[in-house]
Design a protein around this motif. Structure first.
Motif, PDB file in Angstrom:
ATOM      1  N   PHE A 225       0.818  -1.212   0.000  1.00 53.46           N
ATOM      2  CA  PHE A 225       0.000   0.000   0.000  1.00 53.46           C
ATOM      3  C   PHE A 225       0.853   1.264   0.000  1.00 53.46           C
ATOM      4  O   PHE A 225       1.936   1.308   0.590  1.00 53.46           O
ATOM      5  N   LEU A 226       0.298   2.303  -0.640  1.00 58.59           N
ATOM      6  CA  LEU A 226       0.852   3.649  -0.558  1.00 58.59           C
ATOM      7  C   LEU A 226      -0.307   4.614  -0.350  1.00 58.59           C
ATOM      8  O   LEU A 226      -1.358   4.479  -0.990  1.00 58.59           O
ATOM      9  N   HIS A 227      -0.101   5.575   0.532  1.00 57.84           N
ATOM     10  CA  HIS A 227      -1.154   6.556   0.834  1.00 57.84           C
ATOM     11  C   HIS A 227      -0.626   7.954   0.551  1.00 57.84           C
ATOM     12  O   HIS A 227       0.382   8.385   1.127  1.00 57.84           O
ATOM     13  N   PHE A 228      -1.294   8.656  -0.378  1.00 54.46           N
ATOM     14  CA  PHE A 228      -0.980  10.049  -0.679  1.00 54.46           C
ATOM     15  C   PHE A 228      -1.702  10.941   0.332  1.00 54.46           C
ATOM     16  O   PHE A 228      -2.922  10.836   0.503  1.00 54.46           O
ATOM     17  N   MET A 229      -0.958  11.840   0.965  1.00 54.39           N
ATOM     18  CA  MET A 229      -1.518  12.699   1.998  1.00 54.39           C
ATOM     19  C   MET A 229      -1.628  14.134   1.509  1.00 54.39           C
ATOM     20  O   MET A 229      -0.649  14.731   1.062  1.00 54.39           O
ATOM     21  N   GLY A 230      -2.832  14.679   1.589  1.00 55.24           N
ATOM     22  CA  GLY A 230      -3.020  16.087   1.308  1.00 55.24           C
ATOM     23  C   GLY A 230      -2.779  16.921   2.549  1.00 55.24           C
ATOM     24  O   GLY A 230      -2.520  16.395   3.638  1.00 55.24           O
ATOM     25  N   PRO A 231      -2.850  18.261   2.425  1.00 54.28           N
ATOM     26  CA  PRO A 231      -2.671  19.125   3.598  1.00 54.28           C
ATOM     27  C   PRO A 231      -3.724  18.822   4.665  1.00 54.28           C
ATOM     28  O   PRO A 231      -4.865  18.477   4.353  1.00 54.28           O
ATOM     29  N   VAL A 232      -3.338  18.950   5.919  1.00 54.18           N
ATOM     30  CA  VAL A 232      -4.252  18.721   7.035  1.00 54.18           C
ATOM     31  C   VAL A 232      -4.848  20.052   7.474  1.00 54.18           C
ATOM     32  O   VAL A 232      -4.122  21.012   7.766  1.00 54.18           O
ATOM     33  N   GLU A 233      -6.180  20.112   7.500  1.00 50.84           N
ATOM     34  CA  GLU A 233      -6.890  21.286   7.985  1.00 50.84           C
ATOM     35  C   GLU A 233      -7.451  20.987   9.373  1.00 50.84           C
ATOM     36  O   GLU A 233      -7.700  19.828   9.723  1.00 50.84           O
ATOM     37  N   ASN A 234      -7.670  22.050  10.141  1.00 52.95           N
ATOM     38  CA  ASN A 234      -8.147  21.905  11.520  1.00 52.95           C
ATOM     39  C   ASN A 234      -9.350  22.830  11.735  1.00 52.95           C
ATOM     40  O   ASN A 234      -9.230  23.885  12.350  1.00 52.95           O
ATOM     41  N   PRO A 235     -10.549  22.423  11.230  1.00 61.77           N
ATOM     42  CA  PRO A 235     -11.705  23.319  11.286  1.00 61.77           C
ATOM     43  C   PRO A 235     -12.254  23.557  12.685  1.00 61.77           C
ATOM     44  O   PRO A 235     -12.947  24.551  12.912  1.00 61.77           O
ATOM     45  N   ALA A 236     -11.989  22.646  13.616  1.00 59.76           N
ATOM     46  CA  ALA A 236     -12.461  22.817  14.986  1.00 59.76           C
ATOM     47  C   ALA A 236     -11.525  22.060  15.922  1.00 59.76           C
ATOM     48  O   ALA A 236     -10.780  21.168  15.493  1.00 59.76           O
ATOM     49  N   LYS A 237     -11.559  22.398  17.196  1.00 57.80           N
ATOM     50  CA  LYS A 237     -10.669  21.762  18.163  1.00 57.80           C
ATOM     51  C   LYS A 237     -10.880  20.250  18.152  1.00 57.80           C
ATOM     52  O   LYS A 237     -11.997  19.751  18.297  1.00 57.80           O
ATOM     53  N   GLY A 238      -9.787  19.516  17.957  1.00 58.74           N
ATOM     54  CA  GLY A 238      -9.853  18.061  17.973  1.00 58.74           C
ATOM     55  C   GLY A 238     -10.383  17.436  16.700  1.00 58.74           C
ATOM     56  O   GLY A 238     -10.537  16.222  16.630  1.00 58.74           O
ATOM     57  N   GLN A 239     -10.652  18.251  15.682  1.00 64.45           N
ATOM     58  CA  GLN A 239     -11.182  17.745  14.422  1.00 64.45           C
ATOM     59  C   GLN A 239     -10.255  18.152  13.274  1.00 64.45           C
ATOM     60  O   GLN A 239      -9.950  19.340  13.110  1.00 64.45           O
ATOM     61  N   TYR A 240      -9.835  17.141  12.496  1.00 66.72           N
ATOM     62  CA  TYR A 240      -8.922  17.389  11.389  1.00 66.72           C
ATOM     63  C   TYR A 240      -9.499  16.812  10.104  1.00 66.72           C
ATOM     64  O   TYR A 240     -10.300  15.865  10.130  1.00 66.72           O
ATOM     65  N   GLN A 241      -9.110  17.379   8.988  1.00 65.46           N
ATOM     66  CA  GLN A 241      -9.561  16.929   7.677  1.00 65.46           C
ATOM     67  C   GLN A 241      -8.380  16.910   6.714  1.00 65.46           C
ATOM     68  O   GLN A 241      -7.475  17.754   6.817  1.00 65.46           O
ATOM     69  N   SER A 242      -8.394  15.961   5.771  1.00 65.72           N
ATOM     70  CA  SER A 242      -7.323  15.914   4.777  1.00 65.72           C
ATOM     71  C   SER A 242      -7.784  15.145   3.551  1.00 65.72           C
ATOM     72  O   SER A 242      -8.431  14.101   3.669  1.00 65.72           O
TER      73      SER A 242
END
Length: 345
Positions: A225-242
């Motif tokens: 497996f290979l996983h491409f990672m986009g930028p990590v956003e932090n819209p709220a405390k304790g919550q991340y999106q990518s």
């Protein structure tokens, strides 16, 4: 062998990844547990996997999940996962689909609200939390395998790409984690073919240079497996999106971000001290489908720090079908299936 054999399937998808649930038509498999039954298929009866992932019945981008009786009394059913790369001991998207199929097939009668049960995977017992509303399976939360970082920020010279930086995580299989932007990707759907070519080159280079060993399972085969990672956003405390994309060797970009890929990301974020227990990471695929991973805690096993986690997503039923395997069809490789499958009634 009978000239026609029969299989009963429920096709499902989670995040776009199609899982073919085989719920009838396969004879009892030898083995004292689901892991041993998986190994029997892997080493002595691989024809079922190749049949359902090849033309004319399927394509390599699909997965197959074979329902088998549980050997552990705590579980309602067992399941064996089959993919283009072989037989992973665990998969998040396949677990989401299998849990949904178990409910839709009535193996576990649906109950309104929150419903809990156990499945038995080749990796062991998996806790399932289902949310049922008006008779519809709205979401499944399943345990991810305890994940960890094997190596961090390594570099390798890849033909055609130059020097590539990557980290290695284990989350049910070994993953190479790479920064998408560093390789020139925005992780949009129009990049899918180029992502596959790029990932193939990186995985081939890593396979030539080294093999990875699990701290307790030892050698689990070449990295798949290979996983491409986009930028990590932090819209709220304790919550991340990518934004994310997972590649399965050889040649498949998954439609979803994958559960094990999301678990691998959580392991990396914990290793970098970016998350604490209770935090979530929502990964978004090229097709805008999403899984939510939750960092639930840390444990220590044999000196290895493990990231405990869960994955939440939704699976959909696509169809129910009876597959007829014709022994005289020149496109079908049916050798060995006569001892595995039941003849058509």
């Amino acid at each position: 062998m009978s000239r026609q054999l029969s299989l009963h399937l429920m096709d499902t998808h989670a995040g776009g990844d199609v899982s073919r649930i085989v719920y009838a038509g396969v004879k009892a498999l030898p083995g004292e547990n689901v892991r041993q039954q998986m190994e029997y298929l892997q080493h002595q009866a691989d024809g079922l996997r190749t049949l359902l992932l090849s033309e004319p019945y399927g394509i390599p981008e699909m997965s197959v999940d074979l329902l088998v009786p549980a050997t552990n009394p705590q579980a309602v059913a067992g399941y064996i996962i089959m993919e283009v790369m072989g037989y992973p001991i665990y998969s998040g998207s396949n677990t989401l689909c299998t849990a949904t199929a178990v409910l839709e097939l009535g193996v576990v009668p649906k109950q309104e609200g929150r419903q809990q049960f156990m499945l038995e995977s080749p990796a062991g017992l998996v806790q399932i939390d289902a949310e049922i509303r008006d008779g519809v399976v709205e979401s499944i939360t399943c345990e991810g395998l305890p994940s960890y970082i094997d190596s961090y920020q390594q570099t390798i010279l890849v033909p055609g790409l130059g020097e590539v930086t990557y980290s290695i995580a284990y989350s049910g299989g070994f993953y190479a984690l790479v920064d998408a932007a560093e390789l020139g990707f925005n992780l949009t759907l129009d990049e899918e073919a180029r992502l596959s070519v790029c990932a193939h080159a990186i995985i081939e280079a890593i396979r030539i240079e080294q093999n990875f060993r699990h701290y307790s399972l030892d050698d689990v085969g070449p990295i798949p497996f290979l996983h491409f990672m986009g930028p990590v956003e932090n819209p709220a405390k304790g919550q991340y999106q990518s934004r994310s994309a997972t590649y399965v060797h050889p040649g498949v970009i998954c439609r979803s971000t994958t559960g094990t890929g999301t678990s691998a990301r959580l392991a990396l974020m914990q290793y970098e001290k970016r998350i604490v227990p209770g935090d979530t990471l929502e990964t978004c695929s090229l097709r805008e489908t999403r899984f939510v991973g939750r960092f639930t805690g840390l444990s220590q096993v044999e000196g290895q720090t493990l990231v405990e986690n869960s994955i939440t997503g939704k699976a959909y039923v696509l169809n129910r079908a009876e597959i007829i395997v014709n022994a005289d069809d020149p496109m079908v490789k049916s050798d060995g299936l006569g001892s595995l499958l039941y003849p058509l009634d």
